[in-house]
Write a protein that holds these residues in place. Structure first.
Motif, PDB file in Angstrom:
ATOM      1  N   ASP A   1       2.763   3.712  -8.107  1.00  0.00           N
ATOM      2  CA  ASP A   1       3.481   3.650  -6.837  1.00  0.00           C
ATOM      3  C   ASP A   1       4.754   4.486  -6.910  1.00  0.00           C
ATOM      4  OD1 ASP A   1       1.662   1.914  -5.665  1.00  0.00           O
ATOM      5  OD2 ASP A   1       2.690   0.135  -6.435  1.00  0.00           O
ATOM      6  N   LEU A   2       5.045   5.186  -5.817  1.00  0.00           N
ATOM      7  CA  LEU A   2       6.328   5.858  -5.648  1.00  0.00           C
ATOM      8  C   LEU A   2       7.192   4.962  -4.776  1.00  0.00           C
ATOM      9  CD1 LEU A   2       5.092   9.512  -5.106  1.00  0.00           C
ATOM     10  CD2 LEU A   2       6.469   8.693  -7.014  1.00  0.00           C
ATOM     11  N   LEU A   3       8.235   4.387  -5.357  1.00  0.00           N
ATOM     12  CA  LEU A   3       9.012   3.371  -4.667  1.00  0.00           C
ATOM     13  C   LEU A   3      10.116   3.984  -3.816  1.00  0.00           C
ATOM     14  CD1 LEU A   3       9.424   0.474  -7.242  1.00  0.00           C
ATOM     15  CD2 LEU A   3       7.596   0.898  -5.598  1.00  0.00           C
ATOM     16  N   ALA A   4      10.198   3.503  -2.575  1.00  0.00           N
ATOM     17  CA  ALA A   4      11.287   3.869  -1.671  1.00  0.00           C
ATOM     18  C   ALA A   4      11.346   2.820  -0.578  1.00  0.00           C
ATOM     19  CB  ALA A   4      11.075   5.250  -1.071  1.00  0.00           C
ATOM     20  N   ASP A   5      12.504   2.653   0.032  1.00  0.00           N
ATOM     21  CA  ASP A   5      12.642   1.705   1.133  1.00  0.00           C
ATOM     22  C   ASP A   5      11.946   2.239   2.376  1.00  0.00           C
ATOM     23  OD1 ASP A   5      15.979   0.539   0.346  1.00  0.00           O
ATOM     24  OD2 ASP A   5      14.028  -0.278  -0.163  1.00  0.00           O
ATOM     25  N   VAL A   6      11.592   1.330   3.287  1.00  0.00           N
ATOM     26  CA  VAL A   6      10.985   1.694   4.563  1.00  0.00           C
ATOM     27  C   VAL A   6      11.829   1.101   5.673  1.00  0.00           C
ATOM     28  CG1 VAL A   6       8.986   1.379   6.068  1.00  0.00           C
ATOM     29  CG2 VAL A   6       8.661   1.878   3.652  1.00  0.00           C
ATOM     30  N   ALA A   7      12.225   1.926   6.665  1.00  0.00           N
ATOM     31  CA  ALA A   7      13.050   1.443   7.759  1.00  0.00           C
ATOM     32  C   ALA A   7      12.249   0.541   8.675  1.00  0.00           C
ATOM     33  CB  ALA A   7      13.615   2.623   8.558  1.00  0.00           C
ATOM     34  N   ARG A   8      12.898  -0.479   9.195  1.00  0.00           N
ATOM     35  CA  ARG A   8      12.225  -1.391  10.120  1.00  0.00           C
ATOM     36  C   ARG A   8      12.308  -0.863  11.544  1.00  0.00           C
ATOM     37  NH1 ARG A   8      13.475  -6.352  13.022  1.00  0.00           N
ATOM     38  NH2 ARG A   8      11.635  -7.677  13.074  1.00  0.00           N
ATOM     39  N   ALA A   9      13.374  -0.193  11.900  1.00  0.00           N
ATOM     40  CA  ALA A   9      13.540   0.352  13.246  1.00  0.00           C
ATOM     41  C   ALA A   9      13.439   1.859  13.207  1.00  0.00           C
ATOM     42  CB  ALA A   9      14.887  -0.067  13.830  1.00  0.00           C
ATOM     43  N   LEU A  10      12.667   2.426  14.132  1.00  0.00           N
ATOM     44  CA  LEU A  10      12.532   3.867  14.256  1.00  0.00           C
ATOM     45  C   LEU A  10      13.132   4.293  15.586  1.00  0.00           C
ATOM     46  CD1 LEU A  10       8.842   4.387  13.076  1.00  0.00           C
ATOM     47  CD2 LEU A  10      10.930   4.566  11.727  1.00  0.00           C
ATOM     48  N   ALA A  11      13.664   5.479  15.646  1.00  0.00           N
ATOM     49  CA  ALA A  11      14.226   6.002  16.889  1.00  0.00           C
ATOM     50  C   ALA A  11      13.910   7.467  17.006  1.00  0.00           C
ATOM     51  CB  ALA A  11      15.743   5.772  16.926  1.00  0.00           C
ATOM     52  N   ASP A  12      13.718   7.955  18.243  1.00  0.00           N
ATOM     53  CA  ASP A  12      13.554   9.390  18.441  1.00  0.00           C
ATOM     54  C   ASP A  12      14.732   9.893  19.264  1.00  0.00           C
ATOM     55  OD1 ASP A  12      13.042   8.760  21.118  1.00  0.00           O
ATOM     56  OD2 ASP A  12      10.891   8.594  20.747  1.00  0.00           O
ATOM     57  N   GLY A  13      14.697  11.176  19.595  1.00  0.00           N
ATOM     58  CA  GLY A  13      15.848  11.785  20.262  1.00  0.00           C
ATOM     59  C   GLY A  13      15.977  11.428  21.726  1.00  0.00           C
ATOM     60  N   THR A  14      14.954  10.813  22.328  1.00  0.00           N
ATOM     61  CA  THR A  14      14.979  10.577  23.764  1.00  0.00           C
ATOM     62  C   THR A  14      14.888   9.108  24.140  1.00  0.00           C
ATOM     63  OG1 THR A  14      12.580  10.847  23.861  1.00  0.00           O
ATOM     64  CG2 THR A  14      13.906  12.815  24.208  1.00  0.00           C
ATOM     65  N   ALA A  15      14.558   8.251  23.210  1.00  0.00           N
ATOM     66  CA  ALA A  15      14.351   6.839  23.538  1.00  0.00           C
ATOM     67  C   ALA A  15      15.224   5.955  22.679  1.00  0.00           C
ATOM     68  CB  ALA A  15      12.882   6.463  23.343  1.00  0.00           C
ATOM     69  N   ARG A  29      -3.253   6.655  -6.053  1.00  0.00           N
ATOM     70  CA  ARG A  29      -3.848   5.326  -5.976  1.00  0.00           C
ATOM     71  C   ARG A  29      -5.353   5.401  -5.767  1.00  0.00           C
ATOM     72  NH1 ARG A  29       0.146   1.307  -4.345  1.00  0.00           N
ATOM     73  NH2 ARG A  29      -1.411   0.266  -3.057  1.00  0.00           N
ATOM     74  N   ARG A  30      -5.794   6.269  -4.862  1.00  0.00           N
ATOM     75  CA  ARG A  30      -7.226   6.366  -4.585  1.00  0.00           C
ATOM     76  C   ARG A  30      -7.991   6.933  -5.777  1.00  0.00           C
ATOM     77  NH1 ARG A  30      -7.554   8.596   1.676  1.00  0.00           N
ATOM     78  NH2 ARG A  30      -6.552   6.785   2.661  1.00  0.00           N
ATOM     79  N   GLN A  31      -7.413   7.924  -6.439  1.00  0.00           N
ATOM     80  CA  GLN A  31      -8.099   8.527  -7.581  1.00  0.00           C
ATOM     81  C   GLN A  31      -8.247   7.530  -8.726  1.00  0.00           C
ATOM     82  OE1 GLN A  31      -9.386  11.831  -8.174  1.00  0.00           O
ATOM     83  NE2 GLN A  31      -9.386  11.769  -5.943  1.00  0.00           N
ATOM     84  N   LEU A  32      -7.201   6.765  -8.990  1.00  0.00           N
ATOM     85  CA  LEU A  32      -7.274   5.771 -10.064  1.00  0.00           C
ATOM     86  C   LEU A  32      -8.237   4.650  -9.708  1.00  0.00           C
ATOM     87  CD1 LEU A  32      -3.501   5.611 -11.062  1.00  0.00           C
ATOM     88  CD2 LEU A  32      -5.373   6.673 -12.339  1.00  0.00           C
ATOM     89  N   ARG A  33      -8.299   4.295  -8.434  1.00  0.00           N
ATOM     90  CA  ARG A  33      -9.252   3.272  -8.024  1.00  0.00           C
ATOM     91  C   ARG A  33     -10.686   3.766  -8.209  1.00  0.00           C
ATOM     92  NH1 ARG A  33      -7.837   2.791  -3.061  1.00  0.00           N
ATOM     93  NH2 ARG A  33      -9.602   3.758  -2.012  1.00  0.00           N
ATOM     94  N   LEU A  55       8.536   6.189 -10.220  1.00  0.00           N
ATOM     95  CA  LEU A  55       7.090   6.023 -10.329  1.00  0.00           C
ATOM     96  C   LEU A  55       6.841   4.755 -11.133  1.00  0.00           C
ATOM     97  CD1 LEU A  55       4.340   7.495  -9.732  1.00  0.00           C
ATOM     98  CD2 LEU A  55       4.464   8.315 -12.081  1.00  0.00           C
ATOM     99  N   VAL A  56       6.126   3.803 -10.552  1.00  0.00           N
ATOM    100  CA  VAL A  56       5.929   2.491 -11.170  1.00  0.00           C
ATOM    101  C   VAL A  56       4.451   2.258 -11.410  1.00  0.00           C
ATOM    102  CG1 VAL A  56       6.263   0.008 -10.917  1.00  0.00           C
ATOM    103  CG2 VAL A  56       8.009   1.579 -10.088  1.00  0.00           C
ATOM    104  N   SER A  57       4.108   1.808 -12.625  1.00  0.00           N
ATOM    105  CA  SER A  57       2.722   1.503 -12.982  1.00  0.00           C
ATOM    106  C   SER A  57       2.446   0.021 -12.737  1.00  0.00           C
ATOM    107  CB  SER A  57       2.467   1.845 -14.458  1.00  0.00           C
ATOM    108  OG  SER A  57       1.156   1.474 -14.831  1.00  0.00           O
ATOM    109  N   ARG A  58       1.321  -0.242 -12.045  1.00  0.00           N
ATOM    110  CA  ARG A  58       0.911  -1.603 -11.757  1.00  0.00           C
ATOM    111  C   ARG A  58      -0.597  -1.695 -11.889  1.00  0.00           C
ATOM    112  NH1 ARG A  58       4.462  -2.276  -6.181  1.00  0.00           N
ATOM    113  NH2 ARG A  58       6.502  -2.526  -7.147  1.00  0.00           N
ATOM    114  N   SER A  59      -1.127  -2.898 -11.721  1.00  0.00           N
ATOM    115  CA  SER A  59      -2.571  -3.109 -11.687  1.00  0.00           C
ATOM    116  C   SER A  59      -2.871  -4.178 -10.654  1.00  0.00           C
ATOM    117  CB  SER A  59      -3.118  -3.530 -13.057  1.00  0.00           C
ATOM    118  OG  SER A  59      -3.017  -2.471 -13.987  1.00  0.00           O
ATOM    119  N   SER A  60      -4.038  -4.096 -10.033  1.00  0.00           N
ATOM    120  CA  SER A  60      -4.434  -5.080  -9.026  1.00  0.00           C
ATOM    121  C   SER A  60      -5.820  -5.615  -9.354  1.00  0.00           C
ATOM    122  CB  SER A  60      -4.431  -4.456  -7.630  1.00  0.00           C
ATOM    123  OG  SER A  60      -5.381  -3.407  -7.548  1.00  0.00           O
ATOM    124  N   SER A  61      -6.038  -6.877  -8.973  1.00  0.00           N
ATOM    125  CA  SER A  61      -7.313  -7.530  -9.214  1.00  0.00           C
ATOM    126  C   SER A  61      -7.490  -8.636  -8.202  1.00  0.00           C
ATOM    127  CB  SER A  61      -7.379  -8.097 -10.632  1.00  0.00           C
ATOM    128  OG  SER A  61      -8.531  -8.900 -10.811  1.00  0.00           O
TER     129      SER A  61
END
Length: 356
Positions: free
Chosen positions: A205-219, A168-172, A15-21
């Motif tokens: 923010d809850l930090l985690a990586d995001v995959a660039r490629a997605l795949a399903d069981g049929t495609a 994020r929405r509540q703090l905003r 969990l990471v604390s940040r601020s935006s402006s």
């Protein structure tokens, strides 16, 4: 082989604390500690405001916002407390998610195999809850703005993304209502220094990586090619506050971000994608993802909540805890045994050498 029902999967995050402006990078807003921000969430919870309606039309007035979200899925902060440990504090939260599509619960008799559906009344819908424990420094200890966080994984329930969205929405909302500002010295047109105030809002923010490629069981794998962010009736001003002429207009805004702009390094690219999506999500935009399949055709669509939950299993470090009784999808109150197990995970130093 399925895991025993008295075991529960736990997702590890930072969990990471940040601020935006909108003041620009040269005028950076202050960073607030997680304990301060989490207590703000608890204050809004005590007033019945720590709830986010997913997909509903937003509004500054809480009463109208709840009316708009009446028939939408929602996530809310159900319970919260901060407890003191031997070397640190622990923020303990219970998040609840309501699914408007779940109205019945099927059961089957173990002996005669007769089945039936149990259903709630007209106003009852399906629900799930998840415990979250965040390790916080003691008062006066060093605080770097990054905190160990353990999240109870509930299938088709409270995901890491939903928890982050609510925070994020509540703090905003709080920063907007309280008119949070910070001051900076700038030079005016005559070159003389003066103090200027800028609006800002904090973020968790809850930090985690995001995959660039997605795949399903049929495609075949589908590669992310671009992201489009849309916001209806966006209000903009045609002049500054000090301008003689000042007017406002409303228009539908769509911003397209091509993946050709992404960093070439795979790790940097995943972080880049996640930050962009989180930033536009905070501003109230609806995201649309475009993919290119192995055959070259392009498709689009939103990431389903179940896919987001499954992505957590792929992207985040995980641990399994054992409980004395079967794990439950929904609880009305916090489970002391679950909280104790999560506290043990955030205290185990060797688990966090590969996180962050």
């Amino acid at each position: 082989m399925a895991a025993p029902v008295n075991e529960r999967l736990i997702i590890l995050n930072h969990l990471v604390s940040r601020s935006s402006s909108h003041a620009g990078q040269e005028h950076a807003p202050p960073i607030h500690g997680a304990e301060e921000l989490l207590r703000i969430l608890d204050m809004r919870r005590s007033r019945g405001e720590a709830i986010e309606y997913l997909g509903a039309t937003d509004h500054e007035d809480e009463k109208i916002r709840k009316e708009n979200g009446f028939r939408h899925d929602f996530v809310r902060l159900k319970h919260f407390n901060i407890t003191q440990g031997e070397f640190c504090k622990y923020a303990v939260m219970l998040f609840e998610h309501a699914d408007q599509t779940q109205k019945t619960f099927p059961v089957i008799h173990r002996r005669n195999l007769a089945g039936r559906e149990l259903s709630g009344d007209e106003e009852e819908v399906g629900a799930s809850t998840a415990h979250v424990v965040v390790r916080l420094p003691n008062d006066g200890d060093y605080d770097d703005g990054s905190y160990r966080c353990a999240i109870e994984h509930v299938h088709s329930g409270v995901s890491r993304k939903l928890i982050s969205t609510l925070m994020r929405r509540q703090l905003r909302r709080h920063a907007r209502n309280e008119i949070w500002t910070f001051e900076k010295f700038i030079k005016n047109k005559k070159g003389k220094p003066e103090i200027k105030k800028y609006r800002y809002s904090p973020k968790l923010d809850l930090l985690a990586d995001v995959a660039r490629a997605l795949a399903d069981g049929t495609a075949s794998a589908k590669v992310l090619t671009s992201m489009t962010f849309t916001k209806r009736s966006e209000r903009r001003a045609t002049g500054r506050e000090t301008s003689v002429k000042h007017a406002e207009y409303e228009a539908d805004v769509a911003i397209k971000v091509a993946m050709t702009q992404a960093p070439k390094d795979s790790t940097e690219r995943r972080t880049w994608v996640q930050r962009i999506r989180d930033e536009f999500d905070q501003l109230g935009y609806t995201s649309q993802l475009y993919y290119r399949s192995a055959g070259g055709s392009e498709m689009r669509g939103k990431v389903h909540q179940d896919v987001e939950g499954a992505a957590d299993l792929l992207l985040c470090p995980k641990e399994i805890i054992s409980l004395s009784s079967p794990a439950r999808r929904w609880r009305d109150d916090m489970c002391d045994e679950m909280v104790a197990a999560l506290r043990e995970l955030v205290d185990r130093d060797e688990l966090w050498t590969r996180v962050g």
